[in-house]
Design a protein around this motif. Sequence first.
Motif, short mmCIF file in Angstrom:
data_model
loop_
_atom_site.label_atom_id
_atom_site.label_comp_id
_atom_site.label_asym_id
_atom_site.label_seq_id
_atom_site.Cartn_x
_atom_site.Cartn_y
_atom_site.Cartn_z
N ALA A 23 -11.88 -2.94 10.57
CA ALA A 23 -12.34 -2.96 9.12
C ALA A 23 -13.75 -3.60 9.69
CB ALA A 23 -11.79 -4.14 8.22
N ALA A 24 -14.83 -2.96 9.07
CA ALA A 24 -16.31 -3.15 9.19
C ALA A 24 -16.93 -3.38 7.88
CB ALA A 24 -16.96 -2.75 10.32
N GLU A 25 -18.10 -4.17 8.01
CA GLU A 25 -18.80 -4.17 6.72
C GLU A 25 -20.38 -3.71 7.05
OE1 GLU A 25 -20.26 -8.65 6.05
OE2 GLU A 25 -17.90 -8.90 6.58
N MET A 26 -21.01 -3.02 6.48
CA MET A 26 -22.41 -2.51 6.46
C MET A 26 -23.19 -2.76 5.27
SD MET A 26 -23.40 1.35 7.99
CE MET A 26 -22.87 2.22 6.63
N VAL A 27 -24.35 -3.29 5.48
CA VAL A 27 -25.28 -3.31 4.41
C VAL A 27 -26.62 -2.69 4.83
CG1 VAL A 27 -26.43 -4.98 3.04
CG2 VAL A 27 -24.25 -5.65 3.88
N LEU A 28 -27.02 -1.92 4.19
CA LEU A 28 -28.19 -1.26 4.40
C LEU A 28 -29.40 -1.55 3.17
CD1 LEU A 28 -27.15 2.32 5.41
CD2 LEU A 28 -27.84 0.39 6.82
N ALA A 29 -30.52 -2.04 3.66
CA ALA A 29 -31.72 -2.42 2.93
C ALA A 29 -32.37 -0.92 2.30
CB ALA A 29 -32.81 -2.98 3.44
N PRO A 30 -32.85 -0.92 1.10
CA PRO A 30 -33.44 0.34 0.50
C PRO A 30 -34.33 1.00 1.65
CG PRO A 30 -33.76 -1.38 -1.11
CD PRO A 30 -32.98 -2.13 0.18
N GLY A 31 -34.15 2.28 1.79
CA GLY A 31 -34.99 3.02 2.62
C GLY A 31 -34.42 3.21 4.27
N ASP A 32 -33.40 2.07 4.26
CA ASP A 32 -32.76 2.31 5.96
C ASP A 32 -31.77 3.01 5.96
OD1 ASP A 32 -34.52 0.25 6.57
OD2 ASP A 32 -33.03 -1.46 6.47
N SER A 33 -31.23 3.39 7.13
CA SER A 33 -30.33 4.48 7.24
C SER A 33 -29.55 3.86 8.57
CB SER A 33 -30.72 5.74 7.81
OG SER A 33 -31.33 6.10 8.92
N GLU A 34 -28.27 4.46 8.80
CA GLU A 34 -27.33 4.19 10.08
C GLU A 34 -26.80 5.46 10.54
OE1 GLU A 34 -25.70 1.87 13.02
OE2 GLU A 34 -26.91 1.07 11.17
N GLY A 35 -26.77 5.44 11.76
CA GLY A 35 -26.26 6.98 12.25
C GLY A 35 -27.52 7.85 12.55
N GLY A 36 -27.21 9.21 12.42
CA GLY A 36 -28.18 10.24 12.72
C GLY A 36 -27.50 11.57 13.18
N PRO A 37 -28.26 12.49 13.49
CA PRO A 37 -27.66 13.81 13.79
C PRO A 37 -26.88 13.74 14.94
CG PRO A 37 -30.17 13.49 14.30
CD PRO A 37 -29.78 12.50 13.84
N ASP A 38 -27.02 12.70 16.00
CA ASP A 38 -26.07 12.80 17.15
C ASP A 38 -24.99 11.69 16.87
OD1 ASP A 38 -27.45 14.90 18.34
OD2 ASP A 38 -29.00 13.32 18.91
N ASN A 39 -24.82 11.03 15.82
CA ASN A 39 -23.85 9.82 15.57
C ASN A 39 -22.48 10.35 15.28
OD1 ASN A 39 -23.01 7.15 15.16
ND2 ASN A 39 -23.05 7.54 13.06
N ARG A 40 -21.49 9.95 16.05
CA ARG A 40 -20.38 10.54 15.73
C ARG A 40 -19.14 9.76 16.46
NH1 ARG A 40 -19.15 16.22 19.09
NH2 ARG A 40 -20.19 15.32 20.89
N HIS A 41 -18.23 9.70 15.86
CA HIS A 41 -17.07 8.81 16.44
C HIS A 41 -15.76 9.74 17.14
CE1 HIS A 41 -18.83 5.58 14.27
NE2 HIS A 41 -18.31 6.11 13.30
N ARG A 42 -15.97 9.80 18.19
CA ARG A 42 -15.27 11.07 19.02
C ARG A 42 -13.65 10.71 18.93
NH1 ARG A 42 -18.67 13.73 22.48
NH2 ARG A 42 -20.82 12.86 22.75
N ALA A 43 -13.35 9.47 18.75
CA ALA A 43 -11.77 9.24 18.87
C ALA A 43 -11.62 8.45 17.50
CB ALA A 43 -11.51 8.35 20.07
N ALA A 44 -12.13 8.47 16.48
CA ALA A 44 -11.78 7.68 15.08
C ALA A 44 -12.36 8.20 14.00
CB ALA A 44 -12.24 6.25 15.37
N ASP A 45 -11.30 8.29 12.93
CA ASP A 45 -11.81 8.66 11.64
C ASP A 45 -12.25 7.37 10.85
OD1 ASP A 45 -10.54 11.02 11.82
OD2 ASP A 45 -8.66 10.51 11.27
N GLN A 46 -13.36 7.81 10.01
CA GLN A 46 -14.09 6.47 9.56
C GLN A 46 -13.88 6.75 7.82
OE1 GLN A 46 -18.18 6.19 10.29
NE2 GLN A 46 -18.64 4.64 8.43
N TRP A 47 -13.40 5.84 7.07
CA TRP A 47 -13.30 5.59 5.63
C TRP A 47 -14.40 4.70 5.28
CZ3 TRP A 47 -9.02 7.95 2.94
CH2 TRP A 47 -7.78 8.65 3.70
N LEU A 48 -15.38 5.22 4.40
CA LEU A 48 -16.46 4.36 4.10
C LEU A 48 -16.31 4.31 2.40
CD1 LEU A 48 -20.02 4.78 5.01
CD2 LEU A 48 -19.55 5.06 2.69
#
Length: 114
Positions: A23-48
């Motif tokens: 489990a993880a928590e993520m907080v993004l400010a207005p205009g911010d982003s996380e990840g990108g075109p090359d971001n992926r988890h090769r061995a895990a599913d993510q439930w957001l």
Amino acid sequence: MKHKLCRFGKGFRVAFDLRKAQAAEMVLAPGDSEGGPDNRHRAADQWLFVLAGSGLAIVDGVRQRLKAGSLVVIERGERHEIRNTGRTLLRTLNFYTPPAYRADGEPLPAGRKR
């Protein structure tokens, strides 16, 4: 049993993990982003799950608007980015199966354990 009071401070933070889930928590400010075109988890599913705020999930080029109550499943290997498109903080609770990050927030290599 494990217990943690999530404080949802800015950024990404691993709350805790078990052998097969994390489990993880993520907080993004207005205009911010996380990840990108090359971001992926090769061995895990993510439930957001979006607790508060609004944003956009881009998963393998498909755009999905996010708001409080939204649940997105990003399957292992899918490229993705999460953007805060609103005026307030975007707060999400994320679950990874199996764990995808070390306790310090650095990604685990595919097929590796903590």
